[in-house]
Design an enzyme around this catalytic site. Sequence first.
Site, short mmCIF file in Angstrom:
data_model
loop_
_atom_site.label_atom_id
_atom_site.label_comp_id
_atom_site.label_asym_id
_atom_site.label_seq_id
_atom_site.Cartn_x
_atom_site.Cartn_y
_atom_site.Cartn_z
N ASP A 64 2.30 9.39 2.81
CA ASP A 64 2.36 7.99 2.41
C ASP A 64 1.25 7.71 1.40
O ASP A 64 0.17 8.31 1.46
CB ASP A 64 2.15 7.07 3.62
CG ASP A 64 3.33 7.07 4.57
OD1 ASP A 64 4.41 7.52 4.16
OD2 ASP A 64 3.15 6.62 5.72
N MET A 65 1.51 6.77 0.52
CA MET A 65 0.52 6.40 -0.48
C MET A 65 -0.83 6.04 0.16
O MET A 65 -1.90 6.43 -0.34
CB MET A 65 1.01 5.20 -1.30
CG MET A 65 0.07 4.77 -2.42
SD MET A 65 0.46 3.13 -3.05
CE MET A 65 -0.02 2.12 -1.64
#
Length: 222
Positions: free
Chosen positions: A68-69
């Site tokens: 995930d970012m």
Amino acid sequence: MYDFPVYVRPFVYTPPTDSLCLIAETKDYLLVDKPAGLLSVPGKTEPDCLEARVQSYCPDALTIHRLDMATSGLMIFAKTKHAQRHLGLQFEKRQTIKSYLADIAGVPRSNSGRINLPIWTDWPHRPRQMIDFEKGRPAITDWIVTESGRNSTRVCLHPLTGRSHQLRLHMLCLGHPIIGDQLYAPDEVFQQSQRLHLHAHSLKFREPTGGDWVKFKSPCPF
């Protein structure tokens, strides 16, 4: 199905400008430490991502998996098609061993446990995910306390599956959202940090050439 509040918080993509942090490199792969706030692969309108930065260093680099970012930590990129297939199958068949470090709000009643709750995309509120016992895909997380404070706890998380937002959602279901989580944490937990306190700390896998087990670690940045 678990029903949690949906938080609408402003988002602007301002990726960190840190230099590429290379953990290891062989003829088969690159192991990189992704900073929080950087996309793993390009978004619809955001070309800057770890994949692009790695390919500026090694043009032949091939993406195998994602983080995930908001999550930091270890990501591996293949340097050959053979290595991509070999490593990709290890991830697909759950043969890799991954651990994450997280700081969660509050103190759990026990020191370890297993969460087995199926996950499905919350389509009206994407990119959020949700627990859905009818349509959800199996999702299992083992967790253990490594350090307890007065108002927060550090846990080591071992995902046995690889669903989107699995660790964030499972900790929320445990009653202890991850500190700094923009999508799932209530305001008092979200505002405790300017970043999500979730880090891909270690990765164990078999070498694409030779098949020996290797393990790499990344120090926790929070």
